[in-house]
Each structure stands twice: as C-alpha cells, then as structure tokens.
Motif scaffolding. Structure first.
Motif, short mmCIF file in Angstrom:
data_model
loop_
_atom_site.label_atom_id
_atom_site.label_comp_id
_atom_site.label_asym_id
_atom_site.label_seq_id
_atom_site.Cartn_x
_atom_site.Cartn_y
_atom_site.Cartn_z
N UNK A 229 0.84 -1.20 0.00
CA UNK A 229 0.00 0.00 0.00
C UNK A 229 0.87 1.25 0.00
N UNK A 230 1.94 1.21 0.78
CA UNK A 230 2.86 2.36 0.83
C UNK A 230 3.47 2.64 -0.54
N UNK A 231 3.82 1.58 -1.27
CA UNK A 231 4.38 1.75 -2.62
C UNK A 231 3.34 2.35 -3.55
N UNK A 232 2.09 1.85 -3.48
CA UNK A 232 1.02 2.41 -4.30
C UNK A 232 0.81 3.89 -4.02
N UNK A 233 0.82 4.23 -2.74
CA UNK A 233 0.51 5.59 -2.33
C UNK A 233 1.59 6.59 -2.71
N UNK A 234 2.81 6.12 -2.91
CA UNK A 234 3.92 7.04 -3.15
C UNK A 234 4.43 6.95 -4.60
N UNK A 235 5.03 5.84 -4.94
CA UNK A 235 5.66 5.71 -6.26
C UNK A 235 4.62 5.79 -7.39
N UNK A 236 3.51 5.07 -7.23
CA UNK A 236 2.49 5.06 -8.29
C UNK A 236 1.91 6.45 -8.48
N UNK A 237 1.65 7.14 -7.37
CA UNK A 237 1.07 8.48 -7.47
C UNK A 237 2.07 9.48 -8.07
N UNK A 238 3.32 9.40 -7.66
CA UNK A 238 4.36 10.28 -8.21
C UNK A 238 4.49 10.10 -9.72
N UNK A 239 4.56 8.84 -10.16
CA UNK A 239 4.69 8.57 -11.59
C UNK A 239 3.47 9.07 -12.35
N UNK A 240 2.28 8.86 -11.77
CA UNK A 240 1.05 9.27 -12.44
C UNK A 240 0.94 10.77 -12.62
N UNK A 241 1.22 11.51 -11.57
CA UNK A 241 1.10 12.97 -11.64
C UNK A 241 2.18 13.55 -12.55
N UNK A 242 3.41 13.05 -12.46
CA UNK A 242 4.49 13.53 -13.33
C UNK A 242 4.16 13.27 -14.80
N UNK A 243 3.62 12.08 -15.09
CA UNK A 243 3.23 11.75 -16.47
C UNK A 243 2.08 12.64 -16.93
N UNK A 244 1.14 12.90 -16.03
CA UNK A 244 -0.03 13.73 -16.34
C UNK A 244 0.42 15.14 -16.73
N UNK A 300 -2.67 18.07 -8.19
CA UNK A 300 -3.37 18.54 -9.38
C UNK A 300 -3.48 20.06 -9.42
N UNK A 301 -3.43 20.70 -8.26
CA UNK A 301 -3.45 22.16 -8.24
C UNK A 301 -2.24 22.73 -8.99
N UNK A 302 -1.10 22.08 -8.85
CA UNK A 302 0.10 22.53 -9.59
C UNK A 302 -0.11 22.39 -11.08
N UNK A 308 5.51 28.12 -15.16
CA UNK A 308 6.90 27.68 -15.02
C UNK A 308 7.21 27.11 -13.64
N UNK A 309 6.35 27.36 -12.66
CA UNK A 309 6.58 26.83 -11.31
C UNK A 309 5.96 25.46 -11.10
N UNK A 310 5.15 25.01 -12.02
CA UNK A 310 4.37 23.78 -11.82
C UNK A 310 5.26 22.55 -11.64
N UNK A 311 6.24 22.37 -12.53
CA UNK A 311 7.07 21.17 -12.49
C UNK A 311 7.84 21.08 -11.17
N UNK A 312 8.45 22.19 -10.73
CA UNK A 312 9.23 22.16 -9.50
C UNK A 312 8.35 21.96 -8.27
N UNK A 313 7.13 22.51 -8.28
CA UNK A 313 6.24 22.31 -7.14
C UNK A 313 5.74 20.88 -7.06
N UNK A 314 5.49 20.26 -8.22
CA UNK A 314 5.10 18.84 -8.23
C UNK A 314 6.24 17.97 -7.73
#
Length: 460
Positions: A229-244, A300-302, A308-314
């Motif tokens: 669950x910890x892996x899903x909550x962190x790595x999966x979410x990070x990859x998803x938002x960065x790809x988005x 998602x707010x970022x 130009x600040x979106x990538x660094x804030x994510x």
C-alpha cells in the motif's frame, strides 16, 4: 535508459537468487540493486538522450522524478524485513515485481510517445494488481486485487480509446507533434480530439486516485498488505502525476481552455472527498487512503496552475509526500503487525512504549498536515504560490486552505492517541535496527526539507 535496463536485469537476477535456501540475502541485495540504479540515474543529469525512435527521452525531468521514485523504494524496503525474517516463500517475487514496477514508472516520466506512456502504465499496473492480492489467506486482499484489476482494466480501456481518438484527429502518437498539430475549431476532428483528451484525463485520474474516480482506493488500500500500500501511495502516485503534467504541457497546452474546466472540477472534488472522507474513518489505514486522495488534489493544483513553477512544485510535493507517507505506513505496519489492528486505538500509548516510533509518526503527520518546519509545509506553500500566479484562482486557494485545516483534525487524532491516551497494551513494539535507522533518516530528511527547501525546490 540505463536505469530501465539495470532494473530489468536486477529483477530477473533477483528471481534466480530466490531459489537459495535462505531468504535473508534478498533484502540487502534488493537495496543494493536500487542504490546502484539511483547512482547510475544521477549520471544522466544534463545529458539528454532519446531512444526507440524518439519514443523515450531521458532528460532532467525524467532523472529528477526517477531519483525520487527510486529513493522512495529504497526507504520503503527496510519495512519488509518481517517477510525476510519469516522466510516468506514469495519474497523474491515481491521484490522483483517492485523492480519491474519501477521500470514502468520510469517509462511514465520519460515518454515522448503516448504508446510508451500506455506501456509504462500497464507495466506498473500489472505489478500492482499482483501484489494487491499477495496475501492469499486474506479475503480482503483477494477482494482488493479483484477490484483493482477489474476497475483498472476498465479505465485502461477508456484511456486506450482516448489515445486512438487523439491519433485519429492528429495522425501521430508523438506528444510534441500532437501539441503542434492544427485542429479545426469545429467539425468531426475537433470533437474527436476533445473526446479523446477527456478519456485520457479520466484514465490517468483513475491511476492517481482523483475523484470521482477514487472509489477503488479505500478498499484496495485497506485490503492490500501495508508494505505494498505504501508503494502504491507514493511511487504510483508520483509517476502518475508527473506523467499527467508532462502530457498536458507537451501535447495539450494549446487545448488548455478545453480541459481546464474539467480538471479544476476534478481537483476541487478530490480535495473535498479526500479530506471529508478521512475525517469519518476509524481505521488509520483507511484514513491514510483518503489522505492519499486529498494529496492527489494538491498535486493537481500545480497542474492547474500550468506555469513555469508547476514542475518544481510537483517535484517537491512528491518528495515531501513520499517521505512522510513511508514513515506513516512504516509505523502503521509495525504497530498493526504486533497489535493486530489498524484502528487509532492501536497507537494508544505509543509515545511511552516506543518514543522513536511515536516521534517519527508525529513528524510524518505534521508534514502531511502542512505544519511549518516540515517538508509538507513548503510543499503546500510552493503549490499555492504556483496557483496564485493566476489571481482568478484565489477561490481555489481558499478552498484548499480550509480543507488543509480539516486535515489537521484527522492527522492529529493519531498524535493524540500516541501521547494522550492511556496505555492499553504496555508491550513494546519490536523494531529492527534497519527500520529504526530508516525512520531516523526519513524524519531528519522531512525536517531538513522543512528548514532548507531550496535543496530540492530549485532542481527543475
């Protein structure tokens, strides 16, 4: 690309090592593999390379997020020591699945072609479907795997339909070429393009647990073994938002007006559902599941800010959220394994029986709540600063701040239980020296980023 090759090789090697009589070698070996990948990944900084006919690009954006996801997995692995101590017969497969999942995650942050994004999502998702049901003796784990697989397959189909429609409207899968394609403002092609865009947004929103496509998250997170669950909550979410973000910035920037209303509605709904849903939970694990939904809203707010600040804030938010979540799930796993419960009552008196666990959990909860002198405070600060560059979105900041205040309530329920509730079980939680060291490192990192955020915030 080297990181992908190494992870694939290491995953296969790890499977063969699993045939040895003792499973204890698997944990240090998996950590060693990931440390090597983390170091090799850093060598690609400022060395942009493209592969597979420009379908995959390893640039600073990909390197930065790959580093966060690899570091997150390294910090998470020590909490799997129980599996090694119990000589779990499937331990090698568990570690290999996580290594293969990282391959998919790296493809999701380095893709230049939507097909490569789809392949990355599927590699990551298939590994998660398997580990969700890894506790074969638990009915909840079996239910979690079935729900995750069926719903994930359904939304994968929706996303695939969207990709096909984008190709039909533009004649290309390359995200840069899609961004440069001239789409008529009316007619069939425009309608197909907008519908395809909407389907892709829905598909990725499911992967990152954004409302109203979040309904699988509480049950799947609760039924899945806490380590995964910890892996899903962190790595999966990070990859998803960065790809988005990469997809919207490279392929659909010119269509901002078309997708902005939909995405802002998803963001607000995600913030509301995540925070309000967490308030009414009696299980700390389900609370962290709803917390994960709410943090998807802040990420998602970022994306909505789209500047130009979106990538660094994510990037900063992903690191801050990942470190706090690992500590939270790690302590929860230790407590629930030995006290047999995921409820808040399981934490009663932890401050007296295990001061280190209680302190690490407190710092984690403070960071997730966005309290100053923790990484979570500056994570939210950078997100709000990015959004504030558009004064018309002030109302969104107000909603987010109010709901962040709501978050303080349910995070502090854990802190109150640890320090202010009577000790019902005076037995001390047994913690390995490796897990203790990891908790210390995570706590120090969380506080350090809360004092000197520029160490990470200026990378991109």
């Amino acid at each position: 690309m080297t990181s992908i090759i190494l992870l694939s090789i290491f995953g296969i090697v790890n499977l063969f090592v699993g045939f040895v009589k003792s499973k204890r070698i698997l944990l240090p070996l998996a950590i060693l593999f990931l440390v090597v990948v983390f170091g090799v990944n850093l060598l690609d900084w400022n060395n942009t390379q493209t592969y597979f006919s420009n379908m995959l690009t390893i640039d600073n954006y990909a390197v930065a997020f790959t580093g966060i996801m690899t570091l997150t997995t390294i910090l998470l692995l020590p909490f799997s020591k129980r599996y090694a101590d119990e000589e779990d017969e499937n331990l090698a497969e568990y570690y290999s699945l996580l290594l293969f999942a990282l391959v998919g995650a790296i493809m999701m942050v380095g893709y230049e072609n939507i097909i490569m994004l789809f392949i990355g999502i599927e590699i990551l998702s298939i590994a998660m479907y398997v580990v969700a049901g890894s506790n074969k003796k638990s009915l909840r784990s079996n239910e979690a795997a079935l729900k995750y697989f069926l719903m994930g397959s359904f939304f994968t189909g929706i996303m695939l339909f969207g990709i096909v429609m984008i190709y039909a409207a533009t004649g290309t899968f390359n995200i840069t070429e899609i961004g440069a394609a001239q789409i008529a403002t009316d007619g069939v092609m425009n309608s197909m393009f907008i519908l395809g865009l909407l389907m892709i947004v829905i598909g990725i929103s499911f992967k990152i647990s954004a409302a109203p496509f979040h309904f699988w998250t509480p049950d799947v997170y609760e039924g899945t073994p806490t380590f995964f669950t910890a892996f899903m909550s962190t790595v999966v979410k990070t990859a998803g938002v960065a790809a988005f973000f990469k997809l919207m910035a490279a392929a659909f920037a010119a269509s901002y007006v078309a997708w902005f209303p939909t995405l802002i509605a998803i963001t607000v709904l995600t913030l509301v559902v995540g925070n309000i849903g967490a308030v009414v939970q009696n299980s700390a694990k389900r609370m962290l599941a709803y917390s994960s939904i709410s943090h998807a809203g802040y990420l998602l707010m970022s994306l909505i800010a789209f500047n130009e600040s979106s990538a660094s804030s994510i990037l900063f938010y992903s690191l801050a959220y990942a470190t706090a979540s690992i500590a939270a799930f790690g302590v929860l796993m230790l407590v629930s394994d030995q006290r047999g419960s995921h409820t808040y009552d399981a934490f009663n008196g932890l401050g007296r029986t295990n001061p280190l666990l209680a302190f690490a959990m407190t710092v984690s909860m403070l960071s997730l709540a966005g309290i100053p002198l923790t990484a979570g405070f500056f994570a939210k600060f950078f997100v709000f600063s990015a959004v504030l560059q558009d004064s018309s979105l002030m109302w969104l900041i107000i909603i987010a701040v109010i709901l962040a205040a709501v978050g303080i309530y349910y995070y502090f329920r854990v802190v109150i239980a640890m320090y202010m509730q009577p000790v019902e079980n005076k037995e001390r939680i047994q913690v390995s020296s490796l897990a203790s060291l990891t908790l210390i490192v995570i706590t120090v990192l969380t506080i350090l980023l809360g004092i000197a955020p520029a160490l990470v915030s200026d990378i991109l």
